[in-house]
Design a protein around this motif. Structure first.
Motif, mmCIF file in Angstrom:
data_model
loop_
_atom_site.group_PDB
_atom_site.id
_atom_site.type_symbol
_atom_site.label_atom_id
_atom_site.label_comp_id
_atom_site.label_asym_id
_atom_site.label_seq_id
_atom_site.Cartn_x
_atom_site.Cartn_y
_atom_site.Cartn_z
ATOM 1 N N ILE A 251 0.824 -1.211 0.000
ATOM 2 C CA ILE A 251 0.000 0.000 0.000
ATOM 3 C C ILE A 251 0.862 1.265 0.000
ATOM 4 C CG2 ILE A 251 -1.941 -1.163 1.121
ATOM 5 C CD1 ILE A 251 -1.269 0.203 3.704
ATOM 6 N N GLU A 252 2.107 1.169 0.500
ATOM 7 C CA GLU A 252 3.016 2.319 0.429
ATOM 8 C C GLU A 252 3.451 2.579 -1.008
ATOM 9 O OE1 GLU A 252 5.482 3.010 4.474
ATOM 10 O OE2 GLU A 252 5.940 1.127 3.449
ATOM 11 N N LYS A 253 3.599 1.505 -1.791
ATOM 12 C CA LYS A 253 4.021 1.646 -3.190
ATOM 13 C C LYS A 253 2.906 2.207 -4.065
ATOM 14 C CE LYS A 253 7.219 -2.312 -3.116
ATOM 15 N NZ LYS A 253 7.407 -3.704 -3.611
ATOM 16 N N ASP A 254 1.668 1.997 -3.638
ATOM 17 C CA ASP A 254 0.500 2.367 -4.428
ATOM 18 C C ASP A 254 0.044 3.776 -4.053
ATOM 19 O OD1 ASP A 254 -1.911 2.617 -5.709
ATOM 20 O OD2 ASP A 254 -2.741 0.716 -4.998
ATOM 21 N N ALA A 255 0.131 4.699 -4.996
ATOM 22 C CA ALA A 255 -0.189 6.103 -4.711
ATOM 23 C C ALA A 255 -1.682 6.412 -4.795
ATOM 24 C CB ALA A 255 0.570 7.009 -5.681
ATOM 25 N N SER A 256 -2.499 5.428 -5.161
ATOM 26 C CA SER A 256 -3.930 5.688 -5.345
ATOM 27 C C SER A 256 -4.627 5.977 -4.019
ATOM 28 C CB SER A 256 -4.602 4.495 -6.031
ATOM 29 O OG SER A 256 -4.530 3.340 -5.203
ATOM 30 N N LYS A 257 -5.766 6.662 -4.095
ATOM 31 C CA LYS A 257 -6.582 6.906 -2.910
ATOM 32 C C LYS A 257 -7.239 5.602 -2.489
ATOM 33 C CE LYS A 257 -7.555 11.638 -4.358
ATOM 34 N NZ LYS A 257 -8.572 12.585 -4.881
ATOM 35 N N LYS A 258 -7.279 5.369 -1.168
ATOM 36 C CA LYS A 258 -7.716 4.068 -0.687
ATOM 37 C C LYS A 258 -8.659 4.191 0.500
ATOM 38 C CE LYS A 258 -3.002 2.422 -1.490
ATOM 39 N NZ LYS A 258 -2.465 3.802 -1.509
ATOM 40 N N GLY A 259 -9.419 3.097 0.693
ATOM 41 C CA GLY A 259 -10.222 2.942 1.888
ATOM 42 C C GLY A 259 -9.978 1.571 2.482
ATOM 43 N N TRP A 260 -9.972 1.501 3.811
ATOM 44 C CA TRP A 260 -9.893 0.223 4.524
ATOM 45 C C TRP A 260 -11.317 -0.201 4.903
ATOM 46 C CZ3 TRP A 260 -5.917 -3.002 5.375
ATOM 47 C CH2 TRP A 260 -4.614 -2.529 5.531
ATOM 48 N N LEU A 261 -11.606 -1.481 4.756
ATOM 49 C CA LEU A 261 -12.835 -2.062 5.285
ATOM 50 C C LEU A 261 -12.469 -3.431 5.832
ATOM 51 C CD1 LEU A 261 -15.964 -2.155 5.631
ATOM 52 C CD2 LEU A 261 -16.076 -3.125 3.312
ATOM 53 N N GLY A 262 -12.832 -3.713 7.095
ATOM 54 C CA GLY A 262 -12.456 -5.021 7.607
ATOM 55 C C GLY A 262 -12.748 -5.229 9.073
ATOM 56 N N TYR A 263 -12.306 -6.389 9.576
ATOM 57 C CA TYR A 263 -12.526 -6.770 10.963
ATOM 58 C C TYR A 263 -11.570 -6.007 11.877
ATOM 59 C CZ TYR A 263 -14.840 -10.908 8.919
ATOM 60 O OH TYR A 263 -15.653 -11.754 8.219
ATOM 61 N N PRO A 264 -12.054 -5.458 12.983
ATOM 62 C CA PRO A 264 -11.187 -4.754 13.933
ATOM 63 C C PRO A 264 -10.040 -5.614 14.451
ATOM 64 C CG PRO A 264 -13.480 -4.304 14.440
ATOM 65 C CD PRO A 264 -13.471 -5.370 13.377
ATOM 66 N N SER A 265 -10.280 -6.924 14.642
ATOM 67 C CA SER A 265 -9.212 -7.786 15.158
ATOM 68 C C SER A 265 -8.048 -7.866 14.177
ATOM 69 C CB SER A 265 -9.746 -9.191 15.449
ATOM 70 O OG SER A 265 -10.349 -9.767 14.293
ATOM 71 N N GLY A 266 -8.342 -7.796 12.877
ATOM 72 C CA GLY A 266 -7.276 -7.768 11.877
ATOM 73 C C GLY A 266 -6.510 -6.464 11.912
ATOM 74 N N PHE A 267 -7.238 -5.352 12.036
ATOM 75 C CA PHE A 267 -6.584 -4.041 12.147
ATOM 76 C C PHE A 267 -5.734 -3.963 13.410
ATOM 77 C CE2 PHE A 267 -10.346 -2.255 9.599
ATOM 78 C CZ PHE A 267 -9.642 -2.340 8.406
ATOM 79 N N LEU B 112 -4.107 -6.406 14.848
ATOM 80 C CA LEU B 112 -2.852 -7.118 14.603
ATOM 81 C C LEU B 112 -1.883 -6.263 13.781
ATOM 82 C CD1 LEU B 112 -4.146 -10.737 13.825
ATOM 83 C CD2 LEU B 112 -2.945 -9.967 15.884
ATOM 84 N N ILE B 113 -2.420 -5.541 12.797
ATOM 85 C CA ILE B 113 -1.579 -4.657 11.982
ATOM 86 C C ILE B 113 -0.956 -3.574 12.858
ATOM 87 C CG2 ILE B 113 -1.639 -2.877 10.179
ATOM 88 C CD1 ILE B 113 -3.743 -4.610 8.743
ATOM 89 N N CYS B 114 -1.764 -2.986 13.730
ATOM 90 C CA CYS B 114 -1.255 -1.907 14.603
ATOM 91 C C CYS B 114 -0.229 -2.426 15.602
ATOM 92 C CB CYS B 114 -2.411 -1.228 15.331
ATOM 93 S SG CYS B 114 -3.509 -0.296 14.231
ATOM 94 N N LYS B 115 -0.477 -3.625 16.149
ATOM 95 C CA LYS B 115 0.488 -4.217 17.084
ATOM 96 C C LYS B 115 1.824 -4.469 16.385
ATOM 97 C CE LYS B 115 -1.893 -4.871 20.971
ATOM 98 N NZ LYS B 115 -1.467 -4.388 22.298
ATOM 99 N N TYR B 116 1.766 -4.912 15.131
ATOM 100 C CA TYR B 116 3.001 -5.123 14.369
ATOM 101 C C TYR B 116 3.736 -3.798 14.166
ATOM 102 C CZ TYR B 116 6.024 -5.555 10.296
ATOM 103 O OH TYR B 116 7.095 -5.464 9.437
ATOM 104 N N LEU B 117 2.988 -2.747 13.786
ATOM 105 C CA LEU B 117 3.621 -1.444 13.564
ATOM 106 C C LEU B 117 4.198 -0.884 14.858
ATOM 107 C CD1 LEU B 117 1.005 0.098 11.097
ATOM 108 C CD2 LEU B 117 3.286 -0.777 10.552
ATOM 109 N N ASP B 118 3.520 -1.160 15.987
ATOM 110 C CA ASP B 118 4.079 -0.781 17.290
ATOM 111 C C ASP B 118 5.421 -1.472 17.522
ATOM 112 O OD1 ASP B 118 1.861 0.756 17.863
ATOM 113 O OD2 ASP B 118 0.930 -0.726 19.186
#
Length: 435
Positions: A191-207, A209-215
């Motif tokens: 998603i960093e390589k992709d310059a297009s405008k984006k929206g996230w849609l999904g399960y909070p538990s998945g998000f 995990l992403i945030c914990k990884y970034l932490d």
């Protein structure tokens, strides 16, 4: 490259609406209707239009289905019974409208996370209405047709789209099951390589995990051009809401929807309340264990009448979820959505306790996941997935006694993982005492 991406965004936008125009502008008509009815909720004309839509579906149901035929002499919706998934499953043919028996319809299926799956037929006008609902509620969160949709959920063979469809709809199917650091890292790089405008849609538990990884990697905010973040199907905790905003620079809103109906309600930016989709549904709240209306702001069963599904009319359908309505605002809102009735936790006085007491446990240093189980009237098990840094067990127990009661007996059980349901979702609470 940026010019090409922008060109593709505009092409998808104009292609969608051009095709809709040549098909009679049906989606646009529904979209205009939804916006007008929601944004002018209190006007006498809109009140009359809602009543007209309700009468049409009730008349259709009593005149074209076996199940509702016995209510032909009804005076109002109050004369109709509350139904649920099990009632429909046991009498499926009786709910089908004879008008649509030999017509092409779309079949949607519930996930079957809490019981066997239920299949519901939808007439064409209902599927168009769902599309328009998605466009409207996407737009108020910041998402527009043409943007890329990062869709984080469990993708089974039924839901998975073809490569051509994914390209045309500009969707990235992201799998929530078995998410590990390597997979999350790949998502972030893409998603960093992709310059297009984006929206996230999904399960909070998945998000989460992403945030914990970034932490864990001390990440800086991600330059991903995210315009909208919508969560669904699970409770959204404060940690995930704040962390997603921090890393992706977009406010998170939560959506309340199901496969049977579509989008029932969604938070607006800057508010914790859920704006009810009064344009497409008639929403009521019933007492937990009685088919009687709940008091204002009293938590109860969310009961929905679909104003647009004529193939299988769903009148006063008990969603199995718990919520509370407040009418004392510009628009009626759901102030609470607590999840499945079967998973509701009660304190030692027998009062409902919000599932968010579990969702927010991840704010403790070292806690990765949590799940609260009510075993008996005053006995609870708190399952925790933790790292070696966790050393606050006594503080957690003290906090939970504050929620559940000082006479609560709380057992901490340390585990390696909170298991996923077949749908890819995670339960924050389980009530073995009720069962």
């Amino acid at each position: 490259m940026t010019l090409l991406i922008r060109t593709l965004e505009y092409l998808r936008f104009y292609l969608f609406w051009t095709l809709d125009f040549f098909k009679g502008s049906n989606t646009q008509k529904h979209l205009t209707d939804i916006a007008y009815k929601i944004e002018n909720y209190s006007s006498p004309k809109v009140i009359a239009l809602r009543q007209e839509s309700l009468k049409k579906i009730l008349d259709h149901a009593v005149n074209t289905t076996d199940y509702y035929s016995k209510f032909k002499n009804y005076h109002s919706i109050k004369d109709f019974p509350v139904i649920n998934k099990n009632i429909i499953r046991s009498q499926e043919q009786e709910f089908k409208s004879v008008i649509f028996l030999n017509k092409k319809t779309k079949t949607v299926s519930t996930s079957g996370s809490t019981s066997s799956a239920l299949k519901i037929s939808q007439n064409k006008n209902k599927t168009i209405r769902n599309t328009a609902d998605s466009i409207y509620f996407g737009k108020i969160s910041g998402f527009k047709i043409g943007y890329k949709l990062l869709y984080l959920r469990h993708w089974d063979d039924v839901l998975r789209k073809s490569p051509l469809t994914k390209f045309m709809q500009n969707i990235d199917e992201l799998e929530v099951v078995n998410m590990n650091n390597e997979y999350i890292s790949k998502i972030i790089r893409n998603i960093e390589k992709d310059a297009s405008k984006k929206g996230w849609l999904g399960y909070p538990s998945g998000f989460e995990l992403i945030c914990k990884y970034l932490d864990s990697i001390n990440s800086k905010p991600i330059k991903a051009n995210i315009k909208s973040i919508i969560t669904m199907s699970e409770g959204l905790n404060n940690y995930t809401k704040k962390a997603m905003n921090k890393y992706f620079k977009s406010e998170v809103v939560s959506r309340y929807s199901n496969m049977e109906h579509g989008i029932i309600a969604q938070q607006k930016k800057g508010s914790s309340d859920f704006l009810i989709n009064t344009a497409s549904f008639w929403v009521e709240i019933f007492k937990i264990d009685e088919d009687e209306p709940a008091d204002i702001n009293e938590p109860g069963r969310i009961v929905v009448t679909d104003l647009y599904n004529y193939a299988i009319p769903l009148i006063r359908y008990d969603t199995g979820d718990i919520g509370a309505i407040n009418y004392n605002k510009k628009y009626p809102v759901l102030t609470k959505i607590e999840g499945r009735k079967a998973d509701i936790i009660f304190n030692t006085k027998g009062e409902i306790v919000s599932s968010f007491i579990v969702a927010n446990v991840v704010e403790y240093d070292g806690i990765i996941q949590g799940q609260l189980i009510q075993e008996e009237e005053k006995e609870y098990t708190l399952k925790l997935n933790v790292t070696n840094n966790f050393n606050q067990e006594s503080n957690v127990i003290k906090e939970f006694k504050g929620y559940l009661g000082h006479d609560a007996v709380i057992k901490i059980l340390y585990i390696n993982e909170i298991p996923l349901l077949s749908s890819g979702k995670r339960k924050a609470t389980i009530n073995n005492y009720l069962k």
